[in-house]
Design a protein around this motif. Structure first.
Motif, PDB file in Angstrom:
ATOM      1  N   ILE A   1      -6.154  -1.041  -4.522  1.00 34.63           N
ATOM      2  CA  ILE A   1      -5.208  -0.662  -3.474  1.00 34.63           C
ATOM      3  C   ILE A   1      -5.479   0.792  -3.112  1.00 34.63           C
ATOM      4  CG2 ILE A   1      -2.779  -0.379  -2.827  1.00 34.63           C
ATOM      5  CD1 ILE A   1      -2.094  -2.495  -4.920  1.00 34.63           C
ATOM      6  N   ASN A   2      -5.684   1.048  -1.831  1.00 39.39           N
ATOM      7  CA  ASN A   2      -5.953   2.410  -1.351  1.00 39.39           C
ATOM      8  C   ASN A   2      -7.121   3.060  -2.109  1.00 39.39           C
ATOM      9  OD1 ASN A   2      -3.759   2.225   0.457  1.00 39.39           O
ATOM     10  ND2 ASN A   2      -2.340   2.994  -1.090  1.00 39.39           N
ATOM     11  N   HIS A   3      -8.173   2.312  -2.337  1.00 34.44           N
ATOM     12  CA  HIS A   3      -9.390   2.785  -3.011  1.00 34.44           C
ATOM     13  C   HIS A   3      -9.142   3.194  -4.457  1.00 34.44           C
ATOM     14  CE1 HIS A   3     -11.320   2.658   0.877  1.00 34.44           C
ATOM     15  NE2 HIS A   3     -10.357   3.416   1.365  1.00 34.44           N
ATOM     16  N   ARG A   4      -8.073   2.677  -5.059  1.00 30.66           N
ATOM     17  CA  ARG A   4      -7.766   2.957  -6.458  1.00 30.66           C
ATOM     18  C   ARG A   4      -7.524   1.638  -7.177  1.00 30.66           C
ATOM     19  NH1 ARG A   4      -3.154   7.471  -6.068  1.00 30.66           N
ATOM     20  NH2 ARG A   4      -3.801   8.075  -8.141  1.00 30.66           N
ATOM     21  N   SER A   5      -7.963   1.566  -8.420  1.00 29.93           N
ATOM     22  CA  SER A   5      -7.817   0.351  -9.203  1.00 29.93           C
ATOM     23  C   SER A   5      -6.578   0.455 -10.088  1.00 29.93           C
ATOM     24  CB  SER A   5      -9.073   0.145 -10.052  1.00 29.93           C
ATOM     25  OG  SER A   5      -9.045  -1.109 -10.649  1.00 29.93           O
ATOM     26  N   TYR A   6      -5.652  -0.491  -9.914  1.00 29.31           N
ATOM     27  CA  TYR A   6      -4.398  -0.527 -10.663  1.00 29.31           C
ATOM     28  C   TYR A   6      -4.342  -1.796 -11.515  1.00 29.31           C
ATOM     29  CZ  TYR A   6      -2.456   2.893  -7.338  1.00 29.31           C
ATOM     30  OH  TYR A   6      -2.221   4.001  -6.568  1.00 29.31           O
ATOM     31  N   PRO A   7      -3.718  -1.733 -12.691  1.00 30.46           N
ATOM     32  CA  PRO A   7      -3.438  -2.975 -13.421  1.00 30.46           C
ATOM     33  C   PRO A   7      -2.451  -3.809 -12.606  1.00 30.46           C
ATOM     34  CG  PRO A   7      -3.138  -1.049 -14.837  1.00 30.46           C
ATOM     35  CD  PRO A   7      -3.316  -0.547 -13.441  1.00 30.46           C
ATOM     36  N   VAL A   8      -2.655  -5.118 -12.535  1.00 27.60           N
ATOM     37  CA  VAL A   8      -1.776  -5.949 -11.711  1.00 27.60           C
ATOM     38  C   VAL A   8      -0.344  -5.936 -12.228  1.00 27.60           C
ATOM     39  CG1 VAL A   8      -3.547  -7.460 -10.772  1.00 27.60           C
ATOM     40  CG2 VAL A   8      -2.452  -8.071 -12.887  1.00 27.60           C
ATOM     41  N   LYS A   9      -0.160  -5.793 -13.516  1.00 23.17           N
ATOM     42  CA  LYS A   9       1.195  -5.735 -14.059  1.00 23.17           C
ATOM     43  C   LYS A   9       1.925  -4.476 -13.583  1.00 23.17           C
ATOM     44  CE  LYS A   9       1.928  -8.988 -17.312  1.00 23.17           C
ATOM     45  NZ  LYS A   9       3.197  -9.622 -17.585  1.00 23.17           N
ATOM     46  N   GLN A  10       1.222  -3.354 -13.460  1.00 26.98           N
ATOM     47  CA  GLN A  10       1.838  -2.139 -12.954  1.00 26.98           C
ATOM     48  C   GLN A  10       2.273  -2.337 -11.505  1.00 26.98           C
ATOM     49  OE1 GLN A  10      -0.741   1.309 -12.682  1.00 26.98           O
ATOM     50  NE2 GLN A  10       0.951   2.696 -12.291  1.00 26.98           N
ATOM     51  N   VAL A  11       1.404  -2.928 -10.697  1.00 26.05           N
ATOM     52  CA  VAL A  11       1.735  -3.167  -9.288  1.00 26.05           C
ATOM     53  C   VAL A  11       2.898  -4.146  -9.193  1.00 26.05           C
ATOM     54  CG1 VAL A  11       0.879  -4.055  -7.086  1.00 26.05           C
ATOM     55  CG2 VAL A  11      -0.612  -2.675  -8.543  1.00 26.05           C
TER      56      VAL A  11
ATOM     57  N   GLU B   1       0.836  -1.211   0.000  1.00 25.48           N
ATOM     58  CA  GLU B   1       0.000   0.000   0.000  1.00 25.48           C
ATOM     59  C   GLU B   1       0.865   1.254   0.000  1.00 25.48           C
ATOM     60  OE1 GLU B   1      -3.932  -1.655   2.374  1.00 25.48           O
ATOM     61  OE2 GLU B   1      -2.257  -0.843   3.521  1.00 25.48           O
ATOM     62  N   GLU B   2       1.919   1.245   0.782  1.00 28.19           N
ATOM     63  CA  GLU B   2       2.816   2.400   0.858  1.00 28.19           C
ATOM     64  C   GLU B   2       3.561   2.606  -0.466  1.00 28.19           C
ATOM     65  OE1 GLU B   2       6.767   3.637   3.373  1.00 28.19           O
ATOM     66  OE2 GLU B   2       5.170   2.570   4.439  1.00 28.19           O
ATOM     67  N   SER B   3       3.970   1.514  -1.108  1.00 26.91           N
ATOM     68  CA  SER B   3       4.673   1.611  -2.394  1.00 26.91           C
ATOM     69  C   SER B   3       3.796   2.229  -3.470  1.00 26.91           C
ATOM     70  CB  SER B   3       5.114   0.224  -2.861  1.00 26.91           C
ATOM     71  OG  SER B   3       6.041  -0.328  -1.985  1.00 26.91           O
ATOM     72  N   MET B   4       2.489   1.969  -3.404  1.00 25.05           N
ATOM     73  CA  MET B   4       1.575   2.457  -4.435  1.00 25.05           C
ATOM     74  C   MET B   4       0.941   3.801  -4.080  1.00 25.05           C
ATOM     75  SD  MET B   4       2.048   0.121  -6.598  1.00 25.05           S
ATOM     76  CE  MET B   4       0.913   0.686  -7.839  1.00 25.05           C
ATOM     77  N   MET B   5       1.277   4.343  -2.907  1.00 28.25           N
ATOM     78  CA  MET B   5       0.641   5.568  -2.405  1.00 28.25           C
ATOM     79  C   MET B   5       0.731   6.731  -3.392  1.00 28.25           C
ATOM     80  SD  MET B   5      -0.891   6.728   0.477  1.00 28.25           S
ATOM     81  CE  MET B   5      -0.301   5.554   1.661  1.00 28.25           C
ATOM     82  N   ASN B   6       1.892   7.017  -3.939  1.00 31.94           N
ATOM     83  CA  ASN B   6       2.071   8.189  -4.802  1.00 31.94           C
ATOM     84  C   ASN B   6       2.162   7.819  -6.283  1.00 31.94           C
ATOM     85  OD1 ASN B   6       2.123  10.039  -2.621  1.00 31.94           O
ATOM     86  ND2 ASN B   6       4.224   9.417  -2.183  1.00 31.94           N
ATOM     87  N   ILE B   7       1.697   6.637  -6.622  1.00 33.05           N
ATOM     88  CA  ILE B   7       1.738   6.171  -8.009  1.00 33.05           C
ATOM     89  C   ILE B   7       0.353   6.352  -8.635  1.00 33.05           C
ATOM     90  CG2 ILE B   7       2.174   4.200  -9.527  1.00 33.05           C
ATOM     91  CD1 ILE B   7       4.661   5.059  -7.994  1.00 33.05           C
TER      92      ILE B   7
END
Length: 108
Positions: free
Chosen positions: A36-46, A18-24
């Motif tokens: 993650i953190n109420h935002r939808s990310y592509p799994v490949k990006q994560v 969660e912390e790694s994706m905070m400012n992404i």
């Protein structure tokens, strides 16, 4: 939690992900995604962010399994189902449309 992604072992902790994706900023989702953190990310990006590996080195399934085990909500895109093919008569009818029953000139 220990997991293997692209043949490399990783110790992942939910709060660190969660912390790694905070400012992404999330990229547009076109395939499997994770919330993650109420935002939808592509799994490949994560996967690229948390493993520091190229996206071509791992599959979306590997990352999805790891993130699901950590407790994240993962979603997959439903398989594409093509529309049934129209017969030539149905295609022509669709192009012409239907006559307007309220038009007195067409009732002739």
């Amino acid at each position: 939690m220990r997991c293997v992604i692209a043949r490399f072992p990783f110790d992942l902790i939910k709060s660190e992900v969660e912390e790694s994706m905070m400012n992404i900023d999330p990229e547009p989702v076109t395939g499997d995604s994770v919330l993650i953190n109420h935002r939808s990310y592509p799994v490949k990006q994560v996967g690229e962010i948390i493993t520091r590996q190229d996206r071509r080195d791992f599959t979306a399934g590997e990352v999805t399994r790891a993130l699901s085990r950590l407790g994240f909500t993962c979603r997959s895109v439903p398989a594409f189902t093509p529309a049934p093919a129209l017969s030539p008569l149905e295609a022509a009818s669709a192009m012409l449309g239907t006559p307007d029953a309220a038009d007195p000139d067409r009732l002739g």
